[in-house]
Design an enzyme around this catalytic site. Structure first.
Site, PDB file in Angstrom:
ATOM      1  N   ASN A   8       0.878  -1.174   0.000  1.00 51.35           N
ATOM      2  CA  ASN A   8       0.000   0.000   0.000  1.00 51.35           C
ATOM      3  C   ASN A   8       0.917   1.227   0.000  1.00 51.35           C
ATOM      4  O   ASN A   8       1.478   1.575   1.028  1.00 51.35           O
ATOM      5  CB  ASN A   8      -0.891  -0.028   1.253  1.00 51.35           C
ATOM      6  CG  ASN A   8      -1.768   1.211   1.360  1.00 51.35           C
ATOM      7  OD1 ASN A   8      -1.872   1.999   0.424  1.00 51.35           O
ATOM      8  ND2 ASN A   8      -2.404   1.378   2.505  1.00 51.35           N
ATOM      9  N   TRP A   9       1.061   1.825  -1.178  1.00 49.40           N
ATOM     10  CA  TRP A   9       1.971   2.985  -1.289  1.00 49.40           C
ATOM     11  C   TRP A   9       1.419   4.218  -0.596  1.00 49.40           C
ATOM     12  O   TRP A   9       2.128   5.162  -0.336  1.00 49.40           O
ATOM     13  CB  TRP A   9       2.204   3.326  -2.776  1.00 49.40           C
ATOM     14  CG  TRP A   9       3.150   2.424  -3.495  1.00 49.40           C
ATOM     15  CD1 TRP A   9       3.760   1.295  -3.020  1.00 49.40           C
ATOM     16  CD2 TRP A   9       3.611   2.586  -4.848  1.00 49.40           C
ATOM     17  NE1 TRP A   9       4.558   0.735  -3.992  1.00 49.40           N
ATOM     18  CE2 TRP A   9       4.478   1.515  -5.122  1.00 49.40           C
ATOM     19  CE3 TRP A   9       3.353   3.515  -5.855  1.00 49.40           C
ATOM     20  CZ2 TRP A   9       5.116   1.359  -6.357  1.00 49.40           C
ATOM     21  CZ3 TRP A   9       3.971   3.362  -7.083  1.00 49.40           C
ATOM     22  CH2 TRP A   9       4.855   2.301  -7.321  1.00 49.40           C
ATOM     23  N   LYS A  10       0.115   4.238  -0.332  1.00 50.94           N
ATOM     24  CA  LYS A  10      -0.544   5.441   0.222  1.00 50.94           C
ATOM     25  C   LYS A  10      -0.278   6.643  -0.693  1.00 50.94           C
ATOM     26  O   LYS A  10      -0.196   6.475  -1.902  1.00 50.94           O
ATOM     27  CB  LYS A  10      -0.106   5.679   1.669  1.00 50.94           C
ATOM     28  CG  LYS A  10      -0.278   4.428   2.533  1.00 50.94           C
ATOM     29  CD  LYS A  10      -0.160   4.685   3.995  1.00 50.94           C
ATOM     30  CE  LYS A  10      -0.363   3.385   4.751  1.00 50.94           C
ATOM     31  NZ  LYS A  10      -0.351   3.540   6.195  1.00 50.94           N
ATOM     32  N   HIS A  91      -9.750   1.466   4.394  1.00 44.37           N
ATOM     33  CA  HIS A  91      -8.511   1.619   5.163  1.00 44.37           C
ATOM     34  C   HIS A  91      -8.784   2.550   6.338  1.00 44.37           C
ATOM     35  O   HIS A  91      -9.568   3.491   6.227  1.00 44.37           O
ATOM     36  CB  HIS A  91      -7.409   2.193   4.253  1.00 44.37           C
ATOM     37  CG  HIS A  91      -6.076   2.147   4.920  1.00 44.37           C
ATOM     38  ND1 HIS A  91      -5.684   3.099   5.824  1.00 44.37           N
ATOM     39  CD2 HIS A  91      -5.061   1.249   4.853  1.00 44.37           C
ATOM     40  CE1 HIS A  91      -4.475   2.784   6.276  1.00 44.37           C
ATOM     41  NE2 HIS A  91      -4.079   1.666   5.705  1.00 44.37           N
ATOM     42  N   GLU A  93      -7.251   4.929   7.496  1.00 43.28           N
ATOM     43  CA  GLU A  93      -7.035   6.356   7.206  1.00 43.28           C
ATOM     44  C   GLU A  93      -8.262   6.946   6.512  1.00 43.28           C
ATOM     45  O   GLU A  93      -8.611   8.103   6.724  1.00 43.28           O
ATOM     46  CB  GLU A  93      -5.761   6.524   6.355  1.00 43.28           C
ATOM     47  CG  GLU A  93      -4.513   6.335   7.211  1.00 43.28           C
ATOM     48  CD  GLU A  93      -3.320   5.741   6.478  1.00 43.28           C
ATOM     49  OE1 GLU A  93      -3.266   5.795   5.237  1.00 43.28           O
ATOM     50  OE2 GLU A  93      -2.437   5.198   7.179  1.00 43.28           O
ATOM     51  N   GLU A 159      -6.311  -4.764  10.322  1.00 44.80           N
ATOM     52  CA  GLU A 159      -5.269  -3.786  10.626  1.00 44.80           C
ATOM     53  C   GLU A 159      -5.628  -3.034  11.900  1.00 44.80           C
ATOM     54  O   GLU A 159      -6.410  -2.074  11.863  1.00 44.80           O
ATOM     55  CB  GLU A 159      -5.132  -2.778   9.474  1.00 44.80           C
ATOM     56  CG  GLU A 159      -4.704  -3.399   8.168  1.00 44.80           C
ATOM     57  CD  GLU A 159      -4.019  -2.360   7.271  1.00 44.80           C
ATOM     58  OE1 GLU A 159      -2.848  -2.567   6.942  1.00 44.80           O
ATOM     59  OE2 GLU A 159      -4.650  -1.353   6.928  1.00 44.80           O
ATOM     60  N   GLY A 165       1.703   2.241  10.996  1.00 42.04           N
ATOM     61  CA  GLY A 165       2.713   3.295  10.901  1.00 42.04           C
ATOM     62  C   GLY A 165       3.334   3.690  12.237  1.00 42.04           C
ATOM     63  O   GLY A 165       3.977   4.709  12.366  1.00 42.04           O
ATOM     64  N   SER A 201       2.521  -2.101  10.681  1.00 37.13           N
ATOM     65  CA  SER A 201       3.953  -2.151  10.992  1.00 37.13           C
ATOM     66  C   SER A 201       4.628  -3.479  10.616  1.00 37.13           C
ATOM     67  O   SER A 201       5.531  -3.944  11.319  1.00 37.13           O
ATOM     68  CB  SER A 201       4.200  -1.820  12.468  1.00 37.13           C
ATOM     69  OG  SER A 201       3.833  -0.483  12.733  1.00 37.13           O
TER      70      SER A 201
END
Ligand code: PGA
Length: 238
Positions: A8-10, A91, A93, A159, A165, A201
């Site tokens: 997942n490059w975000k 996600h 976020e 997650e 992160g 992580s």
């Protein structure tokens, strides 16, 4: 079936880095089956058209409507036609920073399935919710997957929000416990078996141990997926 290793490059990288990334994976990853790289929508076509791309490409988000007056949004059909095979939905976020609710994500899930995309649907509890993770995850599943009939192309990503992160990875005991709980909810509520990947992580140091767990069908990797060398090490550890 290979365990899934999902990047997942975000909101990272630019066009100049894509060729080198694809080239490195092409050269160094022996078995690309089950390797999925999710990238910002503007990069999808470039990554999927790259001749060295032998992994699957995914989007990081999509809108639930097919088309219309939704300035700035991108539909599931659009990302599919750009070359995405998968799409990340829900996600944390998106849930936390953009206020996406279970009901809203359920619409996206149906839109993705309708467009022929394979959804990677994320669920997870926050630090404050850790003690009541069962009720939080159950609600995310029941509302997020409402009215879904065919689960064969769905991947569930567990997650824990507190592990994303932060460098704070869940213990293998916790991962096993929660994955088996999630599995039981899907079996009870929908009578289906789903693939469940862990995210939060995941690194070159901890991936081997996590991927060795029977309960874990793969990993979703954020930070460590940006470096093709590290991401390749994670793929090769399965
Ligand atoms: P992380 O992100 O690996 O950087 O913790 C995982 C994710 O957000 O999908």
């Amino acid at each position: 079936m290979n365990k899934l290793i999902i990047a997942n490059w975000k909101m990272n990288k630019d066009f100049s880095e894509i060729d080198e990334y694809c080239k490195y994976l092409d050269k160094n990853v022996k078995d690309k089956d089950g390797v999925i790289v999710c990238v910002p929508s503007v990069f999808i076509k470039t990554v999927s058209d790259n001749k060295k791309t032998r992994f699957s490409v995914g989007a990081e988000n999509c809108h639930y409507e097919k088309k219309g007056a939704f300035t700035g949004e991108i539909s599931a059909q659009m990302v599919r036609s750009a070359g995405a095979e998968y799409v990340i939905i829900g996600h944390s976020e998106r849930r936390q920073l953009f206020g996406e609710t279970n009901e809203f994500l359920n619409k996206k899930l149906h839109a993705a399935l309708g467009a022929g995309l394979k959804p990677i649907f994320c669920i997870g509890e926050t630090l404050e919710q850790k003690d009541k993770f069962k009720s939080v995850l159950k609600k995310q599943i029941e509302e997020g997957f409402a009215k879904v009939e065919d689960f064969s192309n769905i991947v569930v990503a567990y997650e824990p929000v507190w592990a994303i992160g932060t460098g704070k990875v869940a213990t293998t005991k916790d991962i096993e416990k929660v994955h088996s709980y999630i599995r039981s909810v899907f079996e009870t509520k929908f009578n289906v078996k789903v693939r469940i990947v862990y995210g939060g992580s995941v690194s070159t140091e901890n991936c081997g141990e996590i991927l060795s767990l029977d309960e874990v069908d793969g990993v979703l990797v954020g930070g460590a997926s940006l470096d093709p060398v590290k991401f390749t090490k994670i793929i090769e550890s399965r």
